[in-house]
Scaffold this active site. Structure first.
Site, PDB file in Angstrom:
ATOM      1  N   SER A  48       0.725  -1.065   0.007  1.00 10.28           N
ATOM      2  CA  SER A  48       0.030   0.021   0.053  1.00 10.28           C
ATOM      3  C   SER A  48       0.854   1.229  -0.167  1.00 10.28           C
ATOM      4  O   SER A  48       0.564   2.429  -0.756  1.00 10.28           O
ATOM      5  CB  SER A  48      -1.114   0.029   1.064  1.00 10.28           C
ATOM      6  OG  SER A  48      -0.414  -0.183   2.456  1.00 10.28           O
ATOM      7  N   CYS A  78      -6.914  -6.091  -0.239  1.00  8.53           N
ATOM      8  CA  CYS A  78      -5.860  -6.146   0.338  1.00  8.53           C
ATOM      9  C   CYS A  78      -5.346  -4.792   0.372  1.00  8.53           C
ATOM     10  O   CYS A  78      -5.872  -3.767   1.005  1.00  8.53           O
ATOM     11  CB  CYS A  78      -4.844  -7.367  -0.208  1.00  8.53           C
ATOM     12  SG  CYS A  78      -3.797  -7.641   1.339  1.00  8.53           S
ATOM     13  N   ARG A 105      -2.595  -2.883   9.476  1.00  8.90           N
ATOM     14  CA  ARG A 105      -1.780  -3.650   8.429  1.00  8.90           C
ATOM     15  C   ARG A 105      -1.218  -4.738   9.052  1.00  8.90           C
ATOM     16  O   ARG A 105      -0.986  -4.758  10.170  1.00  8.90           O
ATOM     17  CB  ARG A 105      -0.853  -2.725   7.867  1.00  8.90           C
ATOM     18  CG  ARG A 105      -1.467  -1.522   7.347  1.00  8.90           C
ATOM     19  CD  ARG A 105      -0.214  -0.420   6.638  1.00  8.90           C
ATOM     20  NE  ARG A 105       0.672  -1.027   5.809  1.00  8.90           N
ATOM     21  CZ  ARG A 105       1.840  -0.673   5.188  1.00  8.90           C
ATOM     22  NH1 ARG A 105       2.081   0.669   5.844  1.00  8.90           N
ATOM     23  NH2 ARG A 105       2.377  -1.276   4.409  1.00  8.90           N
ATOM     24  N   ARG A 134      -0.215 -11.293   4.262  1.00 12.90           N
ATOM     25  CA  ARG A 134       0.135 -10.174   4.973  1.00 12.90           C
ATOM     26  C   ARG A 134      -1.361  -9.248   4.967  1.00 12.90           C
ATOM     27  O   ARG A 134      -1.104  -8.191   4.690  1.00 12.90           O
ATOM     28  CB  ARG A 134       1.259  -9.403   4.346  1.00 12.90           C
ATOM     29  CG  ARG A 134       2.493 -10.491   4.784  1.00 12.90           C
ATOM     30  CD  ARG A 134       3.962  -9.913   4.277  1.00 12.90           C
ATOM     31  NE  ARG A 134       3.655  -9.257   3.004  1.00 12.90           N
ATOM     32  CZ  ARG A 134       3.963  -8.049   2.835  1.00 12.90           C
ATOM     33  NH1 ARG A 134       3.870  -7.126   3.473  1.00 12.90           N
ATOM     34  NH2 ARG A 134       3.867  -7.768   1.414  1.00 12.90           N
ATOM     35  N   HIS A 169      -7.685 -11.978  -0.933  1.00 12.56           N
ATOM     36  CA  HIS A 169      -7.151 -12.091  -2.617  1.00 12.56           C
ATOM     37  C   HIS A 169      -8.107 -12.816  -3.346  1.00 12.56           C
ATOM     38  O   HIS A 169      -7.732 -14.074  -3.570  1.00 12.56           O
ATOM     39  CB  HIS A 169      -5.631 -12.723  -2.684  1.00 12.56           C
ATOM     40  CG  HIS A 169      -4.733 -11.305  -2.570  1.00 12.56           C
ATOM     41  ND1 HIS A 169      -4.025 -10.761  -3.198  1.00 12.56           N
ATOM     42  CD2 HIS A 169      -4.152 -11.167  -1.106  1.00 12.56           C
ATOM     43  CE1 HIS A 169      -3.059  -9.780  -2.565  1.00 12.56           C
ATOM     44  NE2 HIS A 169      -3.019 -10.145  -1.365  1.00 12.56           N
ATOM     45  N   GLU A 171      -8.677 -12.770  -6.492  1.00  8.99           N
ATOM     46  CA  GLU A 171      -8.150 -12.977  -7.650  1.00  8.99           C
ATOM     47  C   GLU A 171      -7.409 -14.205  -7.750  1.00  8.99           C
ATOM     48  O   GLU A 171      -6.944 -14.833  -8.664  1.00  8.99           O
ATOM     49  CB  GLU A 171      -7.674 -11.729  -8.324  1.00  8.99           C
ATOM     50  CG  GLU A 171      -6.223 -11.516  -7.693  1.00  8.99           C
ATOM     51  CD  GLU A 171      -5.800 -10.906  -6.480  1.00  8.99           C
ATOM     52  OE1 GLU A 171      -7.130 -11.027  -5.605  1.00  8.99           O
ATOM     53  OE2 GLU A 171      -4.753 -10.488  -5.892  1.00  8.99           O
TER      54      GLU A 171
HETATM   55  N1  GLN Z   1       0.769  -5.846   3.700  1.00  9.54           N
HETATM   56  C1  GLN Z   1       0.533  -5.210   2.663  1.00  9.54           C
HETATM   57  C2  GLN Z   1       0.636  -3.772   2.947  1.00  9.54           C
HETATM   58  O1  GLN Z   1       0.263  -3.242   4.192  1.00  9.54           O
HETATM   59  C3  GLN Z   1      -0.700  -5.716   1.777  1.00  9.54           C
HETATM   60  C4  GLN Z   1      -0.462  -7.127   1.430  1.00  9.54           C
HETATM   61  C5  GLN Z   1      -1.241  -7.573   0.173  1.00  9.54           C
HETATM   62  O2  GLN Z   1      -1.873  -6.738  -0.668  1.00  9.54           O
HETATM   63  N2  GLN Z   1      -1.074  -8.942   0.082  1.00  9.54           N
HETATM   64  O3  GLN Z   1       0.250  -2.935   2.206  1.00  9.54           O
END
Ligand code: GLN
Length: 191
Positions: A48, A78, A105, A134, A169, A171
């Site tokens: 992000s 995500c 996050r 994550r 996710h 996708e």
């Molecule tokens: N941990 C990532 C973040 O904080 C996001 C992880 C993901 O998009 N799979 O941006």
């Protein structure tokens, strides 16, 4: 009907495949002018902080706020969910600040890196296989936010008007029903 996938960083081709399975045309979006040509936008997973930086650099913050204000649907997965949030825990600044929620996050403790589970999602008949990497979770949602799914009592899928978000996710599996849900939102916004 065309759905754009923001293609600054992250998982783009998988989203295009899922969108096409759901019956719309999927296109990569790299420049703000390309937003004029699509009816819905997906902000994919990735990192992000990187996506936010590139969005600022290429003028996407203002352009996507305008896109949303015009009632066009946006789906954040995500990192894309983090980018849509009004507040990010532990950070002074958020990015688009469109959806009334706080995100945490990398939030799933021992399951921090990645895990899979089957989720009950409101509006979808049978459970959906969800891949978390994550992943962020959602807290302190405003009253306009509808909670669509939780995992271990934490919110992982939600909707606020034309905005849809998932911590996981969708996708990365063959199950395109959440993309179908989004394509239906885009169709409804055109009606
Ligand atoms: N941990 C990532 C973040 O904080 C996001 C992880 C993901 O998009 N799979 O941006």
């Amino acid at each position: 009907m065309k759905v754009g996938i923001l293609a600054l960083q992250g998982a783009v081709t998988e989203h295009i495949r899922s969108i096409e399975l759901a019956g719309a045309k999927g296109v990569a979006v790299k420049r703000i002018e390309e937003l004029d040509d699509i009816q819905g936008l997906i902000i994919p997973g990735g990192e992000s902080t990187t996506i936010g930086k590139l969005m600022r650099k290429y003028g996407f913050i203002e352009a996507i706020r305008k896109f949303s204000a015009a009632g066009k649907p946006i789906f954040g997965t995500c990192a894309g969910l983090i980018v849509l949030a009004a507040r990010i825990e532990g950070q002074d600044e958020a990015h688009l600040e469109l959806m009334d929620m706080t995100v945490v996050r990398n939030a799933f403790g021992r399951q921090r890196e990645s895990f899979e589970t089957d989720l009950d999602i409101k509006g979808i008949d049978e459970r959906v296989r969800a891949v978390f990497i994550r992943a962020p979770l959602i807290r302190d949602v405003g009253h306009q936010v509808e909670i669509l799914a939780t995992h271990q009592d934490e919110i992982v899928t939600a909707r606020q008007g034309n905005l849809l978000v998932s911590s996981f996710h969708p996708e990365l599996t063959d199950d395109y029903r959440l993309h179908q849900f989004f394509v239906n939102m885009v169709e409804d916004s055109q009606a």
